[in-house]
Design an enzyme around this catalytic site. Sequence first.
Site, short mmCIF file in Angstrom:
data_model
loop_
_atom_site.label_atom_id
_atom_site.label_comp_id
_atom_site.label_asym_id
_atom_site.label_seq_id
_atom_site.Cartn_x
_atom_site.Cartn_y
_atom_site.Cartn_z
N LYS A 110 0.81 -1.22 0.00
CA LYS A 110 0.00 0.00 0.00
C LYS A 110 0.85 1.27 0.00
CE LYS A 110 -4.20 -2.07 1.75
NZ LYS A 110 -3.75 -3.46 2.01
N ASP A 111 2.11 1.15 0.43
CA ASP A 111 2.99 2.32 0.40
C ASP A 111 3.18 2.88 -1.02
OD1 ASP A 111 3.58 2.39 3.16
OD2 ASP A 111 5.15 0.87 2.93
#
Length: 454
Positions: A110-111
Site C-alpha cells: 500500500k505504500d
Amino acid sequence: MQFLSTRGQTPTLGFSDAVATGLAPDGGLYLPESLPDFSGQLARFEKLPYAELCFEFLRVFATDIPADTLRDLVAQSYTRFTDPSIAPLKPLGKNLYVLELFHGPTLAFKDFALQLLGNLYAHQCQVRRETINVLGATSGDTGAAAIHGLLGRPGTAIFILYPDGRVSPLQERQMTCTGADNVFALAVDGTFDDAQTSIKEIFGDQEFRLRHRLSAVNSINLARVLAQCVYYLYAWLKLPASERGNVEFVVPTGNFGNVLAGWMLQQMGVPIRGFRVATNQNDILYRLFTTGEYRVGNVQPSLAPSMDIQVASNFERFIYFAVGRDPARVREVMQTFRATGAYQFQNFNRDSFSASRTSDAEIASIIARVYREHGYVADPHTACGFKELSADRVSVILSTASPAKFPDTIRRTIGVEPTHPSLEALKSKPIVKHRMKAHPDVIRAFIDARAVRA
Ligand SMILES: *Cc1c(COP(=O)(O)O)cnc(C)c1O
C-alpha cells in the site's frame, strides 16, 4: 485528461480534483475518460529507474500538474523505499518470479500508492492555500500506510481509528510510534465495523465535513489505482523479452484493487497474458471468476487478514468495462447487488483471468513448502499466490507484505522468526494513542480540538 464516474451522473473532473474528491458524488468511482495506449513507448521505458517510469506514466493522466512539479512529487514518493530498485523482481525458479512490493516505510504494497497520495494531498494544500484533515478507520495495513504517507506534511493532519487490541502489535506500533504531531491514532472500543460506522456518520455530517475539509482514506481513490499500474509495467519491462508475452501476474487480493491496476495496464497496450486472482478463504472474487456470480458472504478472519473482505470495492471499475462502458448498466448491477447481495453476470468475459482460493491450512503448508523448495520466506498474503501455478505460463507473484510483519505465523510454520530493522526500531519508541469510545460525538470533539486549520 478528464475523469468520469462509473455511474455517469456527475460531471467529469481533472486529475487533481478527482483525486481530492475520492468517491464521486453519484456514488461511482473515477476512471480515465479514455485509456491511453502505451504500446509505442515500451522500448523507450525499458531503461528507466522506477520513479522516472512512474512519472512518465502518470504525466499522461495528471495533465493539470506541471511536469516538473509532478516529477518532484513522484521522486519524493519513492525516496523512503529501502531497496534501490524499489520493486525488485526476484527469480525463484523456472518460469517463476516474485515481485517484492514491501520495501516501503510500512513494509506492505500500500505504500506505493499512499506515499504518492500523501504528496499529492500536501501539494494541493500548498497551491490552493488550504488545509486537509484525513479521517479513516483501519483494521491494520491501510491506516499505517496512510499515516506514513502524510506524517509531518505541512497543512495536513490525519486521524486513524482502529479497534483497540484488535490489530497486530506491530501494526499498532507503525501507527502510534511515529512521533509526528499531525498524526492521531485513535484506539476505539469495539470492532472495526464500529469504528467504520462512526466514520460514516461523521462524513454524513456535511457541516462538520466542510468545516474541517475532511477527506477519506480508502482504497477507491483514483491515484491509488494509477500508482499501482506502475509496478506491473516495471516488472514487465524487467522480464526477459522472450517471457513478457506469456506472463501471468498472480495477485493476492481482497478488494480487487491491486489486480484491477494490472488489468487496466493490459488494456493500455502492454501485452500481458493474464492475471490470477488469488484469494484467501474470503473468496467472493474466486467464486465470481469461476461461476460468473458475484455474491457477498460473511467475512471469516484468516491468516492473511488484509484480504479479509467480502465486498470488493474496486470491482465497480471493472464492471464499467465489462458492461460496455455503459453507466446505466453499472447502476443497475450495483443496485441489484445492494438490494439482494448478489448479481449473476451473463456472458461475463473473464478471458484474462483465472482464480484460486487458499484456506488457512493451505497458507501454512505453502509457507513451509516455499521455504523448503526455494529457501524463500513468503508472508501469509503472498503465500496465497503460490497455489496452483500454471505450468505453461511465466508466473510473477506479487508479494504484498514483508514476512516480518507476521512473525507469529511464520515462526509456527517454519520455526524461524523473521525480523526487519524498521520494526525492531519501533519497539523502543513510545506508543502515543488516544483511547476513546467509538461514538461519533466523542470523535467529533477530538477532531474539533486537534484539526489543522487554514
Ligand atoms: C491490502 C492488502 C492486500 C489486498 O489488497 P487489495 O486492494 O484487496 O487488492 C493484500 N496483501 C496485503 C499485505 C495488504 O496489505
